[in-house]
Design a protein around this motif. Structure first.
Motif, PDB file in Angstrom:
ATOM      1  N   GLY A  61      64.600 -80.184  65.638  1.00 55.52           N
ATOM      2  CA  GLY A  61      63.689 -81.087  64.662  1.00 55.52           C
ATOM      3  C   GLY A  61      64.179 -80.800  63.387  1.00 55.52           C
ATOM      4  N   ALA A  62      64.108 -81.730  62.388  1.00 56.28           N
ATOM      5  CA  ALA A  62      64.342 -81.254  60.846  1.00 56.28           C
ATOM      6  C   ALA A  62      63.657 -79.965  60.377  1.00 56.28           C
ATOM      7  CB  ALA A  62      64.332 -82.471  60.009  1.00 56.28           C
ATOM      8  N   TRP A  63      63.867 -79.556  59.517  1.00 56.36           N
ATOM      9  CA  TRP A  63      63.006 -78.265  59.062  1.00 56.36           C
ATOM     10  C   TRP A  63      63.307 -78.084  57.444  1.00 56.36           C
ATOM     11  CZ3 TRP A  63      65.917 -74.221  56.891  1.00 56.36           C
ATOM     12  CH2 TRP A  63      67.346 -74.230  57.318  1.00 56.36           C
ATOM     13  N   GLU A  64      62.165 -77.693  56.772  1.00 58.66           N
ATOM     14  CA  GLU A  64      62.473 -77.249  55.396  1.00 58.66           C
ATOM     15  C   GLU A  64      61.651 -75.954  55.206  1.00 58.66           C
ATOM     16  OE1 GLU A  64      62.358 -79.338  50.869  1.00 58.66           O
ATOM     17  OE2 GLU A  64      61.568 -80.344  52.754  1.00 58.66           O
ATOM     18  N   HIS A  65      62.280 -74.988  54.341  1.00 61.48           N
ATOM     19  CA  HIS A  65      61.510 -73.660  53.958  1.00 61.48           C
ATOM     20  C   HIS A  65      61.192 -73.829  52.540  1.00 61.48           C
ATOM     21  CE1 HIS A  65      63.613 -71.074  57.220  1.00 61.48           C
ATOM     22  NE2 HIS A  65      62.981 -71.983  57.807  1.00 61.48           N
ATOM     23  N   PHE A  66      59.932 -73.420  52.259  1.00 59.63           N
ATOM     24  CA  PHE A  66      59.246 -73.463  51.054  1.00 59.63           C
ATOM     25  C   PHE A  66      58.924 -72.138  50.419  1.00 59.63           C
ATOM     26  CE2 PHE A  66      58.535 -77.560  52.590  1.00 59.63           C
ATOM     27  CZ  PHE A  66      58.865 -78.574  51.657  1.00 59.63           C
ATOM     28  N   HIS A  67      59.092 -71.942  49.243  1.00 66.45           N
ATOM     29  CA  HIS A  67      58.396 -70.559  48.843  1.00 66.45           C
ATOM     30  C   HIS A  67      57.065 -71.040  48.411  1.00 66.45           C
ATOM     31  CE1 HIS A  67      58.130 -67.624  45.072  1.00 66.45           C
ATOM     32  NE2 HIS A  67      57.156 -67.493  46.010  1.00 66.45           N
ATOM     33  N   ALA A  68      56.098 -70.968  49.255  1.00 65.84           N
ATOM     34  CA  ALA A  68      55.001 -71.298  49.153  1.00 65.84           C
ATOM     35  C   ALA A  68      53.728 -70.644  48.316  1.00 65.84           C
ATOM     36  CB  ALA A  68      54.144 -71.569  50.353  1.00 65.84           C
ATOM     37  N   GLY A  69      54.235 -69.659  47.668  1.00 61.10           N
ATOM     38  CA  GLY A  69      53.188 -68.699  46.991  1.00 61.10           C
ATOM     39  C   GLY A  69      53.748 -67.200  46.824  1.00 61.10           C
ATOM     40  N   THR A  70      53.322 -66.711  46.088  1.00 66.14           N
ATOM     41  CA  THR A  70      53.398 -65.254  45.838  1.00 66.14           C
ATOM     42  C   THR A  70      52.013 -64.611  45.696  1.00 66.14           C
ATOM     43  OG1 THR A  70      55.482 -65.540  44.427  1.00 66.14           O
ATOM     44  CG2 THR A  70      54.509 -63.323  44.586  1.00 66.14           C
ATOM     45  N   LEU A  71      51.930 -63.486  46.630  1.00 67.18           N
ATOM     46  CA  LEU A  71      50.602 -62.790  46.819  1.00 67.18           C
ATOM     47  C   LEU A  71      50.764 -61.477  46.429  1.00 67.18           C
ATOM     48  CD1 LEU A  71      49.351 -64.844  49.939  1.00 67.18           C
ATOM     49  CD2 LEU A  71      48.568 -65.227  47.268  1.00 67.18           C
ATOM     50  N   ALA A  72      49.674 -60.672  46.207  1.00 65.02           N
ATOM     51  CA  ALA A  72      49.917 -59.185  46.203  1.00 65.02           C
ATOM     52  C   ALA A  72      49.631 -58.750  47.403  1.00 65.02           C
ATOM     53  CB  ALA A  72      49.156 -58.672  45.155  1.00 65.02           C
ATOM     54  N   CYS A  73      50.488 -57.689  47.937  1.00 70.58           N
ATOM     55  CA  CYS A  73      50.219 -56.978  49.178  1.00 70.58           C
ATOM     56  C   CYS A  73      49.821 -55.584  48.703  1.00 70.58           C
ATOM     57  CB  CYS A  73      51.543 -57.026  50.087  1.00 70.58           C
ATOM     58  SG  CYS A  73      51.476 -56.046  51.767  1.00 70.58           S
ATOM     59  N   GLU A  74      48.395 -55.412  48.992  1.00 68.29           N
ATOM     60  CA  GLU A  74      47.761 -54.176  48.346  1.00 68.29           C
ATOM     61  C   GLU A  74      47.714 -53.141  49.626  1.00 68.29           C
ATOM     62  OE1 GLU A  74      44.113 -55.650  47.060  1.00 68.29           O
ATOM     63  OE2 GLU A  74      45.121 -55.637  44.698  1.00 68.29           O
ATOM     64  N   LEU A  75      47.909 -52.105  49.132  1.00 64.46           N
ATOM     65  CA  LEU A  75      48.127 -50.867  49.992  1.00 64.46           C
ATOM     66  C   LEU A  75      46.800 -50.111  49.536  1.00 64.46           C
ATOM     67  CD1 LEU A  75      51.789 -49.679  50.468  1.00 64.46           C
ATOM     68  CD2 LEU A  75      50.471 -51.682  51.844  1.00 64.46           C
ATOM     69  N   PHE A  76      46.248 -49.461  50.549  1.00 66.78           N
ATOM     70  CA  PHE A  76      44.802 -48.700  50.321  1.00 66.78           C
ATOM     71  C   PHE A  76      45.052 -47.279  50.864  1.00 66.78           C
ATOM     72  CE2 PHE A  76      43.461 -52.906  49.528  1.00 66.78           C
ATOM     73  CZ  PHE A  76      42.799 -52.680  48.381  1.00 66.78           C
ATOM     74  N   ARG A  77      44.625 -46.036  50.390  1.00 66.93           N
ATOM     75  CA  ARG A  77      44.780 -45.004  50.809  1.00 66.93           C
ATOM     76  C   ARG A  77      43.970 -44.583  52.200  1.00 66.93           C
ATOM     77  NH1 ARG A  77      41.255 -40.646  50.056  1.00 66.93           N
ATOM     78  NH2 ARG A  77      40.281 -41.942  48.780  1.00 66.93           N
ATOM     79  N   LYS A  78      42.959 -45.361  52.499  1.00 65.65           N
ATOM     80  CA  LYS A  78      42.079 -45.260  53.616  1.00 65.65           C
ATOM     81  C   LYS A  78      42.544 -46.120  54.746  1.00 65.65           C
ATOM     82  CE  LYS A  78      37.968 -43.915  51.165  1.00 65.65           C
ATOM     83  NZ  LYS A  78      36.369 -43.955  51.039  1.00 65.65           N
ATOM     84  N   GLU A  79      43.649 -46.976  54.520  1.00 61.97           N
ATOM     85  CA  GLU A  79      44.056 -47.636  55.707  1.00 61.97           C
ATOM     86  C   GLU A  79      45.449 -47.306  56.205  1.00 61.97           C
ATOM     87  OE1 GLU A  79      44.021 -51.628  54.188  1.00 61.97           O
ATOM     88  OE2 GLU A  79      42.014 -51.656  54.150  1.00 61.97           O
ATOM     89  N   THR A  80      45.888 -45.888  55.732  1.00 58.23           N
ATOM     90  CA  THR A  80      47.473 -45.539  56.051  1.00 58.23           C
ATOM     91  C   THR A  80      47.391 -45.720  57.527  1.00 58.23           C
ATOM     92  OG1 THR A  80      46.582 -43.301  55.708  1.00 58.23           O
ATOM     93  CG2 THR A  80      47.613 -44.358  53.951  1.00 58.23           C
ATOM     94  N   GLU A  81      46.297 -45.189  58.379  1.00 62.98           N
ATOM     95  CA  GLU A  81      46.497 -45.106  59.871  1.00 62.98           C
ATOM     96  C   GLU A  81      47.095 -46.502  60.407  1.00 62.98           C
ATOM     97  OE1 GLU A  81      46.746 -43.663  63.487  1.00 62.98           O
ATOM     98  OE2 GLU A  81      45.804 -42.695  61.760  1.00 62.98           O
ATOM     99  N   GLY A  82      46.528 -47.520  59.834  1.00 63.24           N
ATOM    100  CA  GLY A  82      46.977 -48.883  60.211  1.00 63.24           C
ATOM    101  C   GLY A  82      48.328 -49.081  59.951  1.00 63.24           C
ATOM    102  N   TYR A  83      48.890 -48.565  58.730  1.00 66.67           N
ATOM    103  CA  TYR A  83      50.076 -48.943  58.247  1.00 66.67           C
ATOM    104  C   TYR A  83      51.042 -47.845  59.264  1.00 66.67           C
ATOM    105  CZ  TYR A  83      47.548 -49.870  54.071  1.00 66.67           C
ATOM    106  OH  TYR A  83      46.742 -50.574  53.273  1.00 66.67           O
TER     107      TYR A  83
END
Length: 181
Positions: A61-83
């Motif tokens: 199938g035909a395809w097209e890639h788009f830059h669909a937006g820029t979002l901030a990926c935030e890292l938090f000290r209390k979530e380091t276990e998940g990282y």
């Protein structure tokens, strides 16, 4: 005390691919993120990056890639276990949260609304049942950024088994009446 956090802008690349289906003409899915991408509002016009036809990219199938937006990926000290859990996977992933454009009253069928490298946070978005959450491979630069954040802020939490108190049937509690009642 303020929450220690860091962030990196991630450009979200969405693929629009033609499909042979009874009810839809094409399918959308995130295919990559671009660390440090220029700012682009997901609800505004998207930038076409590349396109093709036929069996490129491993699907028909035909395809097209788009830059669909820029979002901030935030890292938090209390979530380091998940990282840490994510970094231990092969390969580590970035989770892209898409929301139906009709819900946001925008021209796009799907709009990127959030990016995260924490699998637990991604699961929270899945639990709502309203969002589409798809993983993409984490780029090497972002792996280094997340690993450095974890190295600086992660503190192992020791496991403490709770000690139960012995049961005293003379005490008032659930299903028991007090001496006054």
């Amino acid at each position: 005390m303020t929450e220690i956090k860091d962030s990196v802008p991630l450009g979200v690349v969405l693929e629009k691919r033609s499909v042979e289906h009874r009810w839809i003409k094409h399918a959308w899915r995130p295919v990559a993120v671009i660390p440090g991408a220029p700012q682009l509002d997901p609800e505004g016009p998207w930038r076409s990056l590349r396109s093709g036809a036929g069996e490129e990219e491993g699907a028909v199938g035909a395809w097209e890639h788009f830059h669909a937006g820029t979002l901030a990926c935030e890292l938090f000290r209390k979530e380091t276990e998940g990282y840490k859990v994510n970094l231990s996977q092969e390969p580590p992933r970035v989770f892209v949260v898409l929301r139906a454009g009709a819900d946001l009253e925008v021209a796009h069928e799907w709009v990127p609304v959030h990016v995260t490298v924490c699998p637990y946070e991604a699961q929270d978005f899945l639990d709502s049942g309203e969002d589409l959450v798809e993983p993409v491979v984490m780029p090497p630069d972002l792996i280094a950024f997340v690993q450095a954040f974890v190295d600086r802020h992660h503190v192992d939490q020791p496991f403490y088994k709770r000690k139960r108190k012995p049961h005293d049937p003379r005490k008032v509690g659930f299903g028991k009446r007090s001496e006054h009642g």
